[in-house]
Design a protein around this motif. Structure first.
Motif, PDB file in Angstrom:
ATOM      1  N   CYS A 119       0.830  -1.218   0.000  1.00  0.00           N
ATOM      2  CA  CYS A 119       0.000   0.000   0.000  1.00  0.00           C
ATOM      3  C   CYS A 119       0.857   1.257   0.000  1.00  0.00           C
ATOM      4  O   CYS A 119       0.484   2.267  -0.581  1.00  0.00           O
ATOM      5  CB  CYS A 119      -0.927   0.027   1.221  1.00  0.00           C
ATOM      6  SG  CYS A 119      -2.267  -1.159   1.128  1.00  0.00           S
ATOM      7  N   HIS A 173      -2.949   3.738  -3.119  1.00  0.00           N
ATOM      8  CA  HIS A 173      -3.545   3.312  -1.853  1.00  0.00           C
ATOM      9  C   HIS A 173      -3.245   4.340  -0.767  1.00  0.00           C
ATOM     10  O   HIS A 173      -2.193   4.981  -0.793  1.00  0.00           O
ATOM     11  CB  HIS A 173      -2.960   1.974  -1.381  1.00  0.00           C
ATOM     12  CG  HIS A 173      -2.799   0.972  -2.472  1.00  0.00           C
ATOM     13  ND1 HIS A 173      -3.808   0.140  -2.880  1.00  0.00           N
ATOM     14  CD2 HIS A 173      -1.733   0.691  -3.267  1.00  0.00           C
ATOM     15  CE1 HIS A 173      -3.373  -0.623  -3.865  1.00  0.00           C
ATOM     16  NE2 HIS A 173      -2.121  -0.310  -4.122  1.00  0.00           N
ATOM     17  N   SER A 197      -8.280   1.970   5.280  1.00  0.00           N
ATOM     18  CA  SER A 197      -7.534   1.757   4.021  1.00  0.00           C
ATOM     19  C   SER A 197      -8.417   2.146   2.847  1.00  0.00           C
ATOM     20  O   SER A 197      -9.600   1.780   2.823  1.00  0.00           O
ATOM     21  CB  SER A 197      -7.199   0.287   3.803  1.00  0.00           C
ATOM     22  OG  SER A 197      -6.390  -0.171   4.826  1.00  0.00           O
ATOM     23  N   HIS A 257      -8.385   2.456  -1.574  1.00  0.00           N
ATOM     24  CA  HIS A 257      -7.685   2.117  -2.827  1.00  0.00           C
ATOM     25  C   HIS A 257      -8.290   2.986  -3.917  1.00  0.00           C
ATOM     26  O   HIS A 257      -9.511   3.009  -4.087  1.00  0.00           O
ATOM     27  CB  HIS A 257      -7.843   0.623  -3.109  1.00  0.00           C
ATOM     28  CG  HIS A 257      -7.502  -0.174  -1.884  1.00  0.00           C
ATOM     29  ND1 HIS A 257      -6.206  -0.431  -1.509  1.00  0.00           N
ATOM     30  CD2 HIS A 257      -8.291  -0.669  -0.903  1.00  0.00           C
ATOM     31  CE1 HIS A 257      -6.205  -1.077  -0.348  1.00  0.00           C
ATOM     32  NE2 HIS A 257      -7.464  -1.233   0.029  1.00  0.00           N
TER      33      HIS A 257
END
Ligand code: COA
Length: 153
Positions: free
Chosen positions: A46, A52, A69, A71
């Motif tokens: 990431c 990311h 997180s 993306h």
């Protein structure tokens, strides 16, 4: 509590945070080192490029109590990327104090900065967060015109 971008050195902390959630049977069944190794590798993936973002909630004492997180997906037919929020977790004893909202707000700010068209996520319907309407209360809407499809490998 500070919200900041994750660093490689956060892997061990994130790994124990995840295991401590006791939400995933798979994590209970594997040794702590296996989790730590995977979290380290995936976190490094990431951090390696700008597709990311991982943001963490860090207490003044230095421990991490949550993370999110995202993306950033560059659709060919959209004018900007779509941000897919894949993980949002707050340690159980720190929930209900606005940290999840702060992480999500930080994602929205970053998404605007990146010229994103929209954000999306998948919410598990029997989780407390879904039942409490955590996302709709924060401006997210549930799409009725789409089905979430999976292909298990
Ligand atoms: C969903 C989650 C990230 C929210 O984080 P949080 O820090 O608790 O979020 P906030 O404090 O900003 O808001 C939680 C809301 O629930 C309420 N709440 C009160 N006590 C709570 C508790 N013990 N746990 C969760 N929510 C609580 C808050 O008052 C707030 O209500 P509001 O929507 O009326 O403002 C967190 O509860 C969590 O990690 N849950 C388990 C994992 C999960 O479901 N993740 C989502 C994946 S799709």
């Amino acid at each position: 509590v500070t919200i900041r971008a994750a660093r490689s050195g956060d892997a061990a902390s994130l790994s124990s945070l995840l295991r401590g959630l006791e939400m995933f049977a798979r994590l209970r069944e594997e040794p702590a080192e296996t989790t730590a190794d995977r979290v380290g590798r995936h976190l490094d993936m990431c951090l390696r490029d700008e597709s990311h973002s991982v943001l963490v909630a860090e207490r003044v004492e230095g421990d991490l109590v949550g993370y999110v997180s995202v993306h950033w997906l560059p659709y060919l037919f959209f004018s900007g990327p779509e941000g897919f929020v894949s993980e949002l977790f707050i340690e159980a004893c720190h929930r209900g104090r606005g940290l999840g909202s702060r992480l999500l707000d930080a994602v929205v700010v970053e998404a605007r900065g990146r010229g994103c068209r929209r954000l999306s996520l998948a919410a598990v319907k029997d989780r407390e967060s879904y039942l409490r309407r955590f996302y709709p209360e924060r401006g997210w809407r549930e799409r009725a015109d789409m089905a979430l499809m999976m292909y298990d490998l």
